[in-house]
Write a protein that holds these residues in place. Structure first.
Motif, mmCIF file in Angstrom:
data_model
loop_
_atom_site.group_PDB
_atom_site.id
_atom_site.type_symbol
_atom_site.label_atom_id
_atom_site.label_comp_id
_atom_site.label_asym_id
_atom_site.label_seq_id
_atom_site.Cartn_x
_atom_site.Cartn_y
_atom_site.Cartn_z
ATOM 1 N N LYS A 47 0.818 -1.220 0.000
ATOM 2 C CA LYS A 47 0.000 0.000 0.000
ATOM 3 C C LYS A 47 0.848 1.265 0.000
ATOM 4 O O LYS A 47 0.417 2.308 -0.503
ATOM 5 C CB LYS A 47 -0.920 0.010 1.225
ATOM 6 N N LEU B 235 -2.195 -8.166 -3.030
ATOM 7 C CA LEU B 235 -2.251 -7.190 -4.116
ATOM 8 C C LEU B 235 -3.658 -6.636 -4.287
ATOM 9 O O LEU B 235 -3.842 -5.427 -4.515
ATOM 10 C CB LEU B 235 -1.775 -7.838 -5.426
ATOM 11 N N LYS C 211 -3.524 -3.049 -6.032
ATOM 12 C CA LYS C 211 -2.505 -3.114 -7.081
ATOM 13 C C LYS C 211 -2.605 -4.362 -7.964
ATOM 14 O O LYS C 211 -1.753 -4.572 -8.831
ATOM 15 C CB LYS C 211 -1.102 -3.051 -6.451
ATOM 16 N N ASP D 104 -2.668 -4.016 -11.835
ATOM 17 C CA ASP D 104 -1.451 -3.450 -12.429
ATOM 18 C C ASP D 104 -0.253 -4.390 -12.334
ATOM 19 O O ASP D 104 0.850 -4.032 -12.756
ATOM 20 C CB ASP D 104 -1.092 -2.134 -11.727
ATOM 21 N N VAL E 193 5.050 -4.477 -10.256
ATOM 22 C CA VAL E 193 4.063 -3.417 -10.463
ATOM 23 C C VAL E 193 4.872 -2.167 -10.775
ATOM 24 O O VAL E 193 5.720 -1.760 -9.972
ATOM 25 C CB VAL E 193 3.183 -3.202 -9.217
#
Length: 242
Positions: free
Chosen positions: A173, A194, A199, A202, A235
């Protein structure tokens, strides 16, 4: 008799063409070469340099007593590995004290989550050691996506999939760009972290970066797949740029 030198040689991410000139020179002239491997396997490090060693080289295969057979939290895990590294270091120390130079192979960079570090700490005050740095596997992984990993002031965080779900989520985060290693059986936990960190959509999964069989895909497209040992999740950062 002069004391020999232990060379911790980084081989890079897996493609021999990405190896440094210094690494290649040491391998081409090696008299003793040592490498880690799982029992019964050739070992990835040894496979990378196949055909580069002199025909009369003396090989020392260091076979792990345990890999994933017992959990990291089991006290026996550290006990077994500690004894193993001590024995390997003792063998290398003996060669150096007899005046022999030894090349110790290391996948990626020797000082980046590599097993060589455990030999280095046991030998650095007793025999000469030189370390040859190399391209890391994560560098090859994000390059394989064709997208820069960081921009401007982006913060890059490298996480191990062996961490707890809570720690993974919290660190995901608070970062801009992300690399997750040691995936394997931790894949479901990593996916959940994730998602919780916002995220997941991505994230990219790269398998066998720079090696034969390389694959690059969105992690969301690999649902249900069993990831091999040589897998990395990235990411990309989206930070400041002109």
């Amino acid at each position: 008799m002069s004391v020999g030198t232990i060379h911790g040689v980084g081989l890079g991410p897996g493609d021999p063409d990405l190896m440094s000139l210094r690494a290649h020179r040491l391998l081409s002239n090696a008299r003793h070469v040592a490498y880690f491997r799982k029992a019964g396997r050739t070992g990835q490090a040894r496979a990378i340099i196949d055909g580069l060693l002199p025909p009369d080289v003396i090989e020392f295969a260091m076979e792990y007593p345990v890999t994933t057979e017992i959990p990291l939290s089991d006290p026996r895990y550290n006990q077994l590995l500690s004894g193993f590294y001590a024995d390997c270091a003792g063998h290398l120390r003996g060669l150096a004290n007899r005046g022999e130079d030894v090349v110790v192979l290391s996948e990626g960079d020797p000082f980046f989550y590599g097993s060589f570090m455990h030999l280095y700490t046991r030998l650095k005050d007793e025999v000469p050691i030189q370390v040859v740095p190399a391209i890391t596997g994560m560098s090859a992984a994000w390059t394989a996506t064709g997208i820069p990993i960081t921009w401007g002031d982006d913060v890059l965080t490298v996480l191990m999939g062996t961490m707890s779900a809570k720690d993974l989520t919290e660190r995901m985060k608070t970062t801009d760009a992300l690399v997750v290693m040691k995936i394997g059986r931790n894949i479901d936990k990593i996916r959940a972290a994730l998602v919780a960190a916002g995220k997941y959509d991505d994230a990219w999964l790269i398998e066998y970066a720079s090696m034969p069989g390389q694959t690059v895909q969105r992690l969301s497209e690999a649902a249900g797949r069993i990831t091999p040992y040589f897998s990395i999740i990235v990411v990309h950062g989206q930070g400041r740029r002109p």
